[in-house]
Design a protein around this motif. Structure first.
Motif, PDB file in Angstrom:
ATOM      1  N   ILE A 168      47.519  46.022  24.429  1.00  0.00           N
ATOM      2  CA  ILE A 168      46.532  46.075  24.605  1.00  0.00           C
ATOM      3  C   ILE A 168      45.952  47.317  25.357  1.00  0.00           C
ATOM      4  O   ILE A 168      44.920  48.400  25.077  1.00  0.00           O
ATOM      5  CB  ILE A 168      45.326  44.650  24.537  1.00  0.00           C
ATOM      6  N   VAL A 181      42.484  42.186  17.020  1.00  0.00           N
ATOM      7  CA  VAL A 181      44.112  41.870  18.005  1.00  0.00           C
ATOM      8  C   VAL A 181      44.303  41.202  16.940  1.00  0.00           C
ATOM      9  O   VAL A 181      43.435  40.150  16.985  1.00  0.00           O
ATOM     10  CB  VAL A 181      43.823  41.447  19.129  1.00  0.00           C
ATOM     11  N   LEU A 228      42.127  40.607  27.065  1.00  0.00           N
ATOM     12  CA  LEU A 228      41.951  40.101  26.337  1.00  0.00           C
ATOM     13  C   LEU A 228      39.942  39.495  26.269  1.00  0.00           C
ATOM     14  O   LEU A 228      39.081  39.372  25.463  1.00  0.00           O
ATOM     15  CB  LEU A 228      42.261  39.160  24.699  1.00  0.00           C
ATOM     16  N   VAL A 237      37.000  44.496  22.377  1.00  0.00           N
ATOM     17  CA  VAL A 237      37.763  43.446  21.085  1.00  0.00           C
ATOM     18  C   VAL A 237      37.361  42.526  19.980  1.00  0.00           C
ATOM     19  O   VAL A 237      36.637  42.375  20.671  1.00  0.00           O
ATOM     20  CB  VAL A 237      39.053  43.150  22.246  1.00  0.00           C
TER      21      VAL A 237
END
Length: 282
Positions: A168, A181, A228, A237
């Motif tokens: 990331i 993702v 994340l 994300v």
């Protein structure tokens, strides 16, 4: 408009979940600006960019009984449990022919993540002509202990998941401010410390930095998961991952289990379709 990245975690045969997600993407013509694939994620990303529906699924399950695909016989004979010549040459060029032309014409940038055995750091290679660049994808997929080190253009490389399982930060640094993702573990998963360090230290004694990277992998992995979560809160994300713990190993050979996980990936992406479109278009 923000550039959109698509990050694909590895996980060996667990990557069939990713194959299911990406087949839904192909069906709905969902495109991104950059695909960053780690290990099995790079293989599934390649079939996504060639727009070959169900190719990743078929390549995963069709050859499970073939002696050259996945076996301890391979490990003893060649040093690699996965038959690399079979997977990266015979399958794409003869058995389930890969559409190199469509891949090469794609406007989407494709990055394969590897680990440099000498430095212990991640190396990120852009693959432009897959027929020529496929050794980098093989390197990205070469799991320590189960595969041989891949030597390409002076580099000694192994699985990208060792140094950067979920890249990331790489994506953000390279201008991809919003990223989809795809993970191959559920939300409760936290990586534990590698159990076979003494064996690894013997096998890779010439590569102390690689050993260090393997020892620290769980720390970096769990740090990436934490990152994340922060990015997800800010809508930077969008994470697609299995809803339940995945009871499949890196070298799974049970077709029904693999098919079920593939279908989970497809159905999870389908359920998130409107969220995915909104995320891309915002």
């Amino acid at each position: 408009m923000n550039k959109i990245g698509l990050i694909l975690e590895g996980g060996g045969m667990r990557g069939i979940y990713t194959a299911g997600v990406l087949d839904f993407f192909i069906e709905k013509d969902i495109e991104v600006d950059c695909v960053i694939g780690v290990s099995a994620g790079s293989c599934h990303g390649a079939s996504y960019l060639s727009k070959q529906l169900k190719r990743s699924y078929n390549v995963t399950v069709d050859y499970l009984k073939h002696k050259d695909y996945l076996s301890f016989r391979n490990l003893i004979k060649t040093g690699s449990m996965f038959g690399m010549e079979f997977i990266f040459n015979k399958i794409p060029n003869e058995l389930n022919v890969y559409d190199y032309d469509t891949f090469n014409k794609s406007k989407t940038k494709f990055i394969a993540v590897t680990t440099n055995c000498e430095t212990g750091k991640a190396e990120y290679f852009q693959l432009k002509d897959l027929n020529k660049d496929i050794p980098y994808m093989q390197a990205s997929s070469s799991i320590p202990m189960f595969s041989n080190i891949v030597e390409v253009n002076g580099y000694k490389l192994l699985d990208g998941g060792v140094a950067d399982s979920i890249p990331i930060e790489y994506a953000i640094k390279n201008g991809y401010k919003k990223n989809i993702v795809i993970l191959t573990r559920d939300e409760t998963y936290e990586k534990g410390q590698q159990k076979f360090i003494p064996i690894i230290k013997r096998k890779y004694r010439e590569y102390p930095k690689l050993i260090e990277a393997i020892e620290n992998r769980h720390i970096n992995y769990n740090r990436s998961l934490k990152r994340l979560k922060e990015l997800e809160k800010n809508n930077e994300v969008l994470i697609i991952r299995p809803k339940n713990p995945v009871k499949i190993s890196q070298v799974e050979k049970n077709i029904s289990k693999l098919t079920s996980l593939y279908e989970d990936g497809y159905n999870d992406a389908k359920a998130l379709y409107s969220n995915i479109i909104d995320f891309i278009n915002e």
